[in-house]
Scaffold this motif. Sequence first.
Motif: not given
Length: 92
Positions: A1-23, A41-45
Amino acid sequence: MSEFFTSGNAVVFILAVVGVEGAWLAYLGRWDLVRMLVPGAILLLAVHAALTGGPWWQVAAWLTASLPAHLYDLYRRFPDGRQSLTGSSGKR
């Protein structure tokens, strides 16, 4: 689980959710709410760049880019500059 966050994949997942919500909000015609998602979304980047070891200037660029988006959102939300966050007009 630690790798999921430190690799940035958690942020990519959240950005995907925000993108779907925005759409979805755009589909519903709620552009006022889509506008509110942009600064976050920009802060997530910026978070993604920091977590993945991006150069300092990339993190700074994303943080800087979020400011005009946030200010534009505030300008559109409070066009007369007097309305408070609680919804009162500021007049006594």
